[in-house]
Write an enzyme that holds these catalytic residues in place. Structure first.
Site, PDB file in Angstrom:
ATOM      1  N   GLY A 239      37.509 -56.669 -16.829  1.00  0.00           N
ATOM      2  CA  GLY A 239      36.927 -55.504 -16.188  1.00  0.00           C
ATOM      3  C   GLY A 239      37.539 -54.153 -16.482  1.00  0.00           C
ATOM      4  N   GLU A 275      40.983 -62.133 -18.063  1.00  0.00           N
ATOM      5  CA  GLU A 275      39.834 -62.374 -18.948  1.00  0.00           C
ATOM      6  C   GLU A 275      39.271 -61.074 -19.507  1.00  0.00           C
ATOM      7  OE1 GLU A 275      37.056 -64.109 -16.242  1.00  0.00           O
ATOM      8  OE2 GLU A 275      38.126 -65.999 -16.069  1.00  0.00           O
ATOM      9  N   PRO A 276      40.056 -60.283 -20.203  1.00  0.00           N
ATOM     10  CA  PRO A 276      39.506 -59.029 -20.721  1.00  0.00           C
ATOM     11  C   PRO A 276      38.581 -59.272 -21.907  1.00  0.00           C
ATOM     12  CG  PRO A 276      41.777 -59.299 -21.449  1.00  0.00           C
ATOM     13  CD  PRO A 276      41.457 -60.487 -20.590  1.00  0.00           C
ATOM     14  N   GLY A 277      37.470 -58.588 -21.933  1.00  0.00           N
ATOM     15  CA  GLY A 277      36.557 -58.674 -23.065  1.00  0.00           C
ATOM     16  C   GLY A 277      36.448 -57.308 -23.723  1.00  0.00           C
ATOM     17  N   ARG A 278      35.887 -56.372 -22.956  1.00  0.00           N
ATOM     18  CA  ARG A 278      35.614 -55.033 -23.488  1.00  0.00           C
ATOM     19  C   ARG A 278      36.874 -54.357 -24.004  1.00  0.00           C
ATOM     20  NH1 ARG A 278      31.255 -51.942 -21.529  1.00  0.00           N
ATOM     21  NH2 ARG A 278      31.309 -53.196 -19.632  1.00  0.00           N
ATOM     22  N   ARG A 314      22.990 -50.970 -25.140  1.00  0.00           N
ATOM     23  CA  ARG A 314      23.703 -50.384 -24.000  1.00  0.00           C
ATOM     24  C   ARG A 314      23.148 -49.021 -23.542  1.00  0.00           C
ATOM     25  NH1 ARG A 314      28.347 -49.242 -23.527  1.00  0.00           N
ATOM     26  NH2 ARG A 314      28.676 -50.230 -21.526  1.00  0.00           N
ATOM     27  N   TYR A 318      21.906 -49.380 -19.781  1.00  0.00           N
ATOM     28  CA  TYR A 318      22.803 -48.853 -18.741  1.00  0.00           C
ATOM     29  C   TYR A 318      22.899 -47.325 -18.791  1.00  0.00           C
ATOM     30  CZ  TYR A 318      24.551 -53.615 -19.609  1.00  0.00           C
ATOM     31  OH  TYR A 318      24.656 -54.959 -19.836  1.00  0.00           O
ATOM     32  N   CYS A 346       9.253 -49.320 -31.216  1.00  0.00           N
ATOM     33  CA  CYS A 346       8.075 -48.668 -30.637  1.00  0.00           C
ATOM     34  C   CYS A 346       8.115 -48.591 -29.128  1.00  0.00           C
ATOM     35  CB  CYS A 346       6.829 -49.393 -31.105  1.00  0.00           C
ATOM     36  SG  CYS A 346       6.723 -49.323 -32.882  1.00  0.00           S
ATOM     37  N   GLU A 347       9.112 -47.973 -28.586  1.00  0.00           N
ATOM     38  CA  GLU A 347       9.077 -47.605 -27.172  1.00  0.00           C
ATOM     39  C   GLU A 347      10.055 -46.457 -26.944  1.00  0.00           C
ATOM     40  OE1 GLU A 347      10.986 -50.431 -24.302  1.00  0.00           O
ATOM     41  OE2 GLU A 347      10.455 -51.870 -25.863  1.00  0.00           O
TER      42      GLU A 347
HETATM   43  N1  LLP Z   1      35.151 -62.554 -16.836  1.00  0.00           N
HETATM   44  C1  LLP Z   1      33.941 -62.694 -16.258  1.00  0.00           C
HETATM   45  C2  LLP Z   1      33.717 -63.806 -15.327  1.00  0.00           C
HETATM   46  C3  LLP Z   1      32.917 -61.775 -16.545  1.00  0.00           C
HETATM   47  O1  LLP Z   1      31.733 -61.912 -15.972  1.00  0.00           O
HETATM   48  C4  LLP Z   1      33.163 -60.718 -17.460  1.00  0.00           C
HETATM   49  C5  LLP Z   1      32.115 -59.761 -17.797  1.00  0.00           C
HETATM   50  C6  LLP Z   1      34.439 -60.638 -18.046  1.00  0.00           C
HETATM   51  C7  LLP Z   1      35.412 -61.565 -17.705  1.00  0.00           C
HETATM   52  C8  LLP Z   1      34.797 -59.570 -19.040  1.00  0.00           C
HETATM   53  O2  LLP Z   1      34.736 -58.292 -18.506  1.00  0.00           O
HETATM   54  P1  LLP Z   1      35.225 -57.032 -19.387  1.00  0.00           P
HETATM   55  O3  LLP Z   1      36.714 -57.145 -19.523  1.00  0.00           O
HETATM   56  O4  LLP Z   1      34.538 -57.092 -20.693  1.00  0.00           O
HETATM   57  O5  LLP Z   1      34.816 -55.867 -18.578  1.00  0.00           O
HETATM   58  N2  LLP Z   1      26.948 -56.067 -20.949  1.00  0.00           N
HETATM   59  C9  LLP Z   1      27.704 -55.162 -20.110  1.00  0.00           C
HETATM   60  C10 LLP Z   1      28.985 -55.795 -19.594  1.00  0.00           C
HETATM   61  C11 LLP Z   1      28.765 -57.071 -18.799  1.00  0.00           C
HETATM   62  C12 LLP Z   1      30.046 -57.709 -18.331  1.00  0.00           C
HETATM   63  C13 LLP Z   1      29.785 -58.996 -17.648  1.00  0.00           C
HETATM   64  N3  LLP Z   1      30.927 -59.761 -17.285  1.00  0.00           N
HETATM   65  C14 LLP Z   1      27.982 -53.878 -20.886  1.00  0.00           C
HETATM   66  O6  LLP Z   1      27.528 -53.745 -22.026  1.00  0.00           O
HETATM   67  O7  LLP Z   1      28.596 -52.950 -20.344  1.00  0.00           O
END
Ligand code: LLP
Length: 421
Positions: A239, A275-278, A314, A318, A346-347
């Site tokens: 997050g 659990e970092p993704g972004r 995105r 969003y 086309c939108e």
């Molecule tokens: N763990 C869980 C259970 C999650 O649902 C998520 C993201 C993460 C970890 C990773 O979160 P992060 O560190 O990436 O913030 N598509 C959207 C973002 C959706 C995130 C959903 N869950 C966007 O493009 O902003």
């Protein structure tokens, strides 16, 4: 900090000129930087330092096999939310003991994959899911480590579509019912409670909601331990936000985030999972696109690119901002002008930015969307029968195509026409 910088007036991905990649693979394409992925992974790994911990990269952010393999090589665990992501993580070389399985609607088939292949823990999100996993594990004669995802009802102060920790969100079980649900989980055969899970949202630009949630988690840990449960792990979710808008916005640093974890949870004698993704993948990728046409509208100029909402959704989904920069650096002091930057789909929703100030751009020029490494390629589609765009990985002065652009034949031949049509 990332590794997409101008050198001698040209945007580079690490040591590779972005324009060279465009010549080799055509546009549009995504390009990712190994050095940036490594740097961001290490910020967390080193930030948590001597606290027992595992950084479980959230595969959903960018699930390319090469990206996963690179992070696995650094020692990362993975957080997966589907059977497909589980198999991707395994195929990239991640052992089952380092894979955490999250998600609000795991099917029996998906859970079976994880039990067969090995899993560090399953994060459960409801009583029916708990019962389903218990039945499956019992039938398979295994015991599976589990946590329950607890929804703390904390406002993450982020975009409403990516907030997950409020009571109106579908995620987790309300913290008020946690003791009851843990008692149920402990009584179910085939499940072994090992900890607690939480994730309050994505793209958080303040630390305060994390601190608030983690304080509740610390209280709950003590409470559940007093009830006799083994709470050896705390999964804190992901997050942490990233800067999307140049230097205007400065979200908190991972080191400050890790300090909060240490301060609020550091004395609980637990293993921390995050659990970092972004934050790991976001600024490790850009989307490169070519200007097809410059079109004069009524009181506005449209920059029509060869990438569209199907490649990067995105902004449409969003209202997200991505910096869009020319690949050839503008002259110092070049005059800026406003453009409506759009794709060919086309939108009208296929709009990346309105009135975006940029130095003069001409048809044929290359532009790059920054911060597109997370939730870019993974959310793309073939809407308008536009092929999924290639993904490129750069390390130093080398680059490789890590997902090729499909041919139109491949796309069309995925469909079948029944005889009776
Ligand atoms: N763990 C869980 C259970 C999650 O649902 C998520 C993201 C993460 C970890 C990773 O979160 P992060 O560190 O990436 O913030 N598509 C959207 C973002 C959706 C995130 C959903 N869950 C966007 O493009 O902003």
């Amino acid at each position: 900090m990332d590794h997409f910088l101008y050198r001698d007036g040209a945007l580079h991905a690490e040591d590779v000129p972005v324009a060279d990649i465009a010549t080799a693979v055509g546009t549009p394409f995504y390009v990712y930087s190994c050095a940036t992925l490594t740097r961001h992974y290490r910020l967390f790994d080193e930030g948590l330092g001597d606290l027992p911990h595992l950084v479980c990269y959230a595969v959903k952010a960018n699930s390319n096999q090469a990206v996963l393999a690179h992070l696995a090589g650094l020692g990362a665990g993975m957080d997966v939310v589907s059977g497909g992501e589980y198999l991707r993580a395994r195929a990239a070389g991640v052992p089952g003991e380092k894979i955490v399985f999250s998600g609000v609607g795991k099917t029996l088939d998906e859970m079976r994959l994880a039990l067969e292949g090995g899993v560090r823990q399953v994060n459960l999100e409801s009583e029916p899911e708990m019962a389903a996993l218990s039945g499956l594990a019992t039938a398979m004669g295994v015991e599976v480590p589990v946590t329950v995802r607890v929804n703390p009802d904390v406002d993450a102060r982020t975009h409403e579509k990516i907030a997950t920790g409020k009571k109106e969100n579908k995620f987790g079980i309300p913290i008020s019912r946690a003791r009851d649900v843990y008692a149920q989980a402990a009584a179910l055969p085939g499940l072994r409670v090992v900890g607690i899970d939480m994730h309050i949202g994505s793209q958080l630009v303040e630390l305060e909601p994390f601190e608030q949630a983690y304080r509740l988690l610390a209280d709950l840990t003590r409470q559940l331990r007093a009830d006799g449960h083994e709470i050896a792990r705390l999964d804190l979710g992901g997050g942490l936000g990233i800067p999307y808008e140049g230097s205007n916005a400065a979200p908190p640093l991972p080191t400050d985030y890790c300090d909060i974890v240490r301060r609020v949870l550091g004395d609980l004698d637990v293993e921390i999972e995050i659990e970092p993704g972004r934050l790991i993948a976001g600024n490790a990728g850009i989307l490169v696109s070519r200007v097809i046409y410059l079109k004069s509208g009524e009181g506005r100029d449209f920059l029509i690119l060869d990438s569209a909402m199907n490649d990067l959704i995105r902004p449409a989904m969003y209202g997200a901002w991505h910096d869009i920069v020319p690949v050839i650096a503008p002259q110092a002091g070049a005059e800026m002008q406003p453009y409506d930057i759009v794709g060919p789909v086309c939108e009208s929703g296929d709009t990346f930015a309105r009135g975006r100030m940029m130095p003069a751009v001409a048809a044929g020029d290359l532009v790059a969307f920054r911060s597109a490494g997370a939730y870019g390629a993974v959310m793309s589609s073939e809407y308008n029968t536009r092929p999924l765009i290639p993904e490129i990985l750069v390390k130093g002065d080398q680059f490789a195509v890590i997902r090729a652009r499909p041919t139109f034949d491949e796309i069309i031949n995925r469909d079948t026409i029944p005889e009776w049509v």
